[in-house]
Design a protein around this motif. Sequence first.
Motif, PDB file in Angstrom:
ATOM      1  N   ALA A 263      -9.728  -5.798 -11.054  1.00 54.72           N
ATOM      2  CA  ALA A 263      -9.621  -7.260 -11.018  1.00 54.72           C
ATOM      3  C   ALA A 263      -8.203  -7.744 -10.769  1.00 54.72           C
ATOM      4  O   ALA A 263      -8.012  -8.842 -10.243  1.00 54.72           O
ATOM      5  N   ASN A 264      -7.203  -6.949 -11.119  1.00 50.73           N
ATOM      6  CA  ASN A 264      -5.804  -7.377 -11.040  1.00 50.73           C
ATOM      7  C   ASN A 264      -4.981  -6.274 -10.394  1.00 50.73           C
ATOM      8  O   ASN A 264      -4.663  -5.271 -11.048  1.00 50.73           O
ATOM      9  N   ASN A 265      -4.637  -6.446  -9.121  1.00 48.78           N
ATOM     10  CA  ASN A 265      -3.893  -5.412  -8.407  1.00 48.78           C
ATOM     11  C   ASN A 265      -3.068  -6.051  -7.298  1.00 48.78           C
ATOM     12  O   ASN A 265      -3.116  -7.263  -7.080  1.00 48.78           O
ATOM     13  N   ASP A 266      -2.310  -5.207  -6.592  1.00 47.06           N
ATOM     14  CA  ASP A 266      -1.428  -5.665  -5.520  1.00 47.06           C
ATOM     15  C   ASP A 266      -1.941  -5.283  -4.140  1.00 47.06           C
ATOM     16  O   ASP A 266      -1.162  -5.201  -3.178  1.00 47.06           O
ATOM     17  N   ASN A 267      -3.249  -5.027  -3.988  1.00 47.55           N
ATOM     18  CA  ASN A 267      -3.811  -4.619  -2.704  1.00 47.55           C
ATOM     19  C   ASN A 267      -3.480  -5.602  -1.582  1.00 47.55           C
ATOM     20  O   ASN A 267      -3.139  -5.201  -0.463  1.00 47.55           O
ATOM     21  N   ASP A 268      -3.596  -6.894  -1.864  1.00 50.67           N
ATOM     22  CA  ASP A 268      -3.385  -7.890  -0.819  1.00 50.67           C
ATOM     23  C   ASP A 268      -1.958  -7.867  -0.276  1.00 50.67           C
ATOM     24  O   ASP A 268      -1.725  -8.197   0.894  1.00 50.67           O
ATOM     25  N   ASP A 269      -1.007  -7.469  -1.113  1.00 48.32           N
ATOM     26  CA  ASP A 269       0.393  -7.454  -0.678  1.00 48.32           C
ATOM     27  C   ASP A 269       0.630  -6.464   0.455  1.00 48.32           C
ATOM     28  O   ASP A 269       1.546  -6.653   1.262  1.00 48.32           O
ATOM     29  N   ILE A 270      -0.165  -5.383   0.499  1.00 45.70           N
ATOM     30  CA  ILE A 270       0.036  -4.367   1.541  1.00 45.70           C
ATOM     31  C   ILE A 270      -1.184  -4.235   2.447  1.00 45.70           C
ATOM     32  O   ILE A 270      -1.241  -3.328   3.283  1.00 45.70           O
ATOM     33  N   GLY A 271      -2.163  -5.126   2.284  1.00 49.99           N
ATOM     34  CA  GLY A 271      -3.355  -5.077   3.118  1.00 49.99           C
ATOM     35  C   GLY A 271      -4.203  -3.846   2.894  1.00 49.99           C
ATOM     36  O   GLY A 271      -4.802  -3.302   3.833  1.00 49.99           O
ATOM     37  N   LEU A 272      -4.293  -3.392   1.652  1.00 46.00           N
ATOM     38  CA  LEU A 272      -5.048  -2.176   1.330  1.00 46.00           C
ATOM     39  C   LEU A 272      -6.506  -2.521   1.047  1.00 46.00           C
ATOM     40  O   LEU A 272      -6.808  -3.262   0.113  1.00 46.00           O
ATOM     41  N   SER A 273      -7.415  -1.973   1.853  1.00 45.34           N
ATOM     42  CA  SER A 273      -8.843  -2.134   1.615  1.00 45.34           C
ATOM     43  C   SER A 273      -9.278  -1.203   0.500  1.00 45.34           C
ATOM     44  O   SER A 273      -8.801  -0.064   0.400  1.00 45.34           O
ATOM     45  N   ILE A 287      -0.911   7.487   4.077  1.00 44.93           N
ATOM     46  CA  ILE A 287      -0.509   6.116   3.775  1.00 44.93           C
ATOM     47  C   ILE A 287       0.571   6.108   2.701  1.00 44.93           C
ATOM     48  O   ILE A 287       0.660   7.026   1.883  1.00 44.93           O
ATOM     49  N   ALA A 288       1.355   5.040   2.730  1.00 39.95           N
ATOM     50  CA  ALA A 288       2.382   4.832   1.712  1.00 39.95           C
ATOM     51  C   ALA A 288       1.884   3.801   0.709  1.00 39.95           C
ATOM     52  O   ALA A 288       1.376   2.749   1.091  1.00 39.95           O
ATOM     53  N   LEU A 289       2.012   4.134  -0.553  1.00 41.29           N
ATOM     54  CA  LEU A 289       1.710   3.194  -1.627  1.00 41.29           C
ATOM     55  C   LEU A 289       3.036   2.824  -2.276  1.00 41.29           C
ATOM     56  O   LEU A 289       3.574   3.594  -3.070  1.00 41.29           O
ATOM     57  N   PRO A 290       3.581   1.679  -1.922  1.00 39.70           N
ATOM     58  CA  PRO A 290       4.861   1.292  -2.516  1.00 39.70           C
ATOM     59  C   PRO A 290       4.679   1.013  -3.998  1.00 39.70           C
ATOM     60  O   PRO A 290       3.584   1.062  -4.535  1.00 39.70           O
ATOM     61  N   CYS A 291       5.771   0.716  -4.639  1.00 34.51           N
ATOM     62  CA  CYS A 291       5.693   0.420  -6.057  1.00 34.51           C
ATOM     63  C   CYS A 291       4.719  -0.730  -6.304  1.00 34.51           C
ATOM     64  O   CYS A 291       4.707  -1.729  -5.594  1.00 34.51           O
ATOM     65  N   GLY A 292       3.859  -0.562  -7.306  1.00 37.37           N
ATOM     66  CA  GLY A 292       2.895  -1.595  -7.632  1.00 37.37           C
ATOM     67  C   GLY A 292       1.630  -0.994  -8.205  1.00 37.37           C
ATOM     68  O   GLY A 292       1.589   0.187  -8.569  1.00 37.37           O
ATOM     69  N   ARG A 293       0.573  -1.818  -8.263  1.00 33.50           N
ATOM     70  CA  ARG A 293      -0.696  -1.429  -8.858  1.00 33.50           C
ATOM     71  C   ARG A 293      -1.788  -1.637  -7.823  1.00 33.50           C
ATOM     72  O   ARG A 293      -1.948  -2.754  -7.287  1.00 33.50           O
ATOM     73  N   PHE A 294      -2.536  -0.574  -7.521  1.00 32.56           N
ATOM     74  CA  PHE A 294      -3.500  -0.625  -6.436  1.00 32.56           C
ATOM     75  C   PHE A 294      -4.851  -0.075  -6.895  1.00 32.56           C
ATOM     76  O   PHE A 294      -4.917   0.788  -7.776  1.00 32.56           O
ATOM     77  N   TYR A 295      -5.906  -0.589  -6.251  1.00 30.83           N
ATOM     78  CA  TYR A 295      -7.275  -0.182  -6.603  1.00 30.83           C
ATOM     79  C   TYR A 295      -8.030   0.258  -5.350  1.00 30.83           C
ATOM     80  O   TYR A 295      -7.954  -0.386  -4.307  1.00 30.83           O
TER      81      TYR A 295
END
Length: 481
Positions: A263-273, A287-295
Amino acid sequence: MRARLVMALFVLSLASLSGCSCSAPAGMTRRDGGAAGGDAAPEIDASPDVDGARPPVPDADGPVDLGFDARIDRTAFCMGMGPPVLVGDAVTGTTTCAGAIATRVFNNAVCSCANTNVVGYLRTRSFDSGMGTGETESGAPVGVNRDYLTGGYADIGGSFVVGGASGVTFGGYLKVGGDARFAGSITALGYINVARDLWVLGNVTIPALTVGRDLHQPSGGLVLAFSDVGGDTIRTPFTVEAPCACDPDELIDVAAIVADGRANNDNDDIGLSTSRLTNVVGIGVDIALPCGRFYVDDIGGLGSITLRVPGRTALFVGGDVNALGVFDVDLGPEGELDLFIAGNLVSIGAGSYGDRARPARTRIYVGGGSDVTVVGASGFVGNVYAPYARVTALGATTVYGSLFGRQIDMPGYLDVRYDRAILDVAEDCPPPPGGCEMCGGDVCPDRRACIGGACAACTADSDCCAPLVCYPDGTCGSLLI
């Protein structure tokens, strides 16, 4: 960036940025503490029928209500300058600093809620990637809540505790670089060498026994061996506590953590589907996952998967990690990854989850109950927490990090290189706001002890949570002798 940042187990934190602690960790000295007995641990239900019994990740259009709603700013989180990251329980609404949880569940090189079965031999050693210290024959303890079964030998670089009363038979020798505690008899075809105290609730039947300090045995216990005991043989009643935190109220609710990550992540910041890593085929994904929280929904497929993690990253997986091809996590010089899997981990392809020189920087939490198979081209890297799963391998296995499972089954040998730097990930945690809990979820930062509900310097080993001991500087840490 600091060498050791507080890890990102969850996405929730205090509202104020004033919680940051930016002081350097205190210097470390040689640690050597005494042994102590204890009251019997409660019966632990770790039977195989719990397999697959984890709750699914709930659908959530908004945040899961964990009793607190302040969220950390991504920039502050990535710089390691924000307030300490907290995790919560969706039922009780309680919160705990993430680093404190890691130091609690990863304080053994190997820990099992039920049995540990090693057909060949078990060897553990430790080092500290944060301090830059080399490998040592101590500081890598092993805990087994029930029975330890083997056809070979064990060379434990630390303390060794077996809570099952069935007894242990070694096909070869047993060497323990700390204390050894057995709730049943022990038998070996070779010798037994214990560096400190040996506690046995039964008989000892071996050709030769060497104990560096005291031998503890209840009245009526026999020693059928040529024995060399450096201290005394003490005939007083005692109990052997279950060494691993496996009671239902002690287990980490991985599914609740992943639900909030969904429900709470940074996917939109890097366009991660969320389907980006599902059913990967062909040449694979890099792929690169920069610093942050991703789902993501799942991780798997036949193709190769490479995750480049240059900074402080948490990745939440709603389903399984089932990578049959090459799966690599490249942390670079400063990266660290917390991987939360609500389902199962079935990674039987080649690859690595991190840097074998810095395994404390990779923490993997598994909520599912299917087998976790650890493999790697040059050894598995990471600290794995899978309290509902059987942890196994395809053959001879080297692990850089630690293993916590419902059951540990190894068909060959198991060689574990434990990184003691995992005990320092709580250095930025604040004191628990409601008071600490001895060896529970609300533990103290900076390796301090919980005494009378408050964080304080330890004065004796009994102030610390086993297998940790009290250092002369008042902190709790691995036994080094």
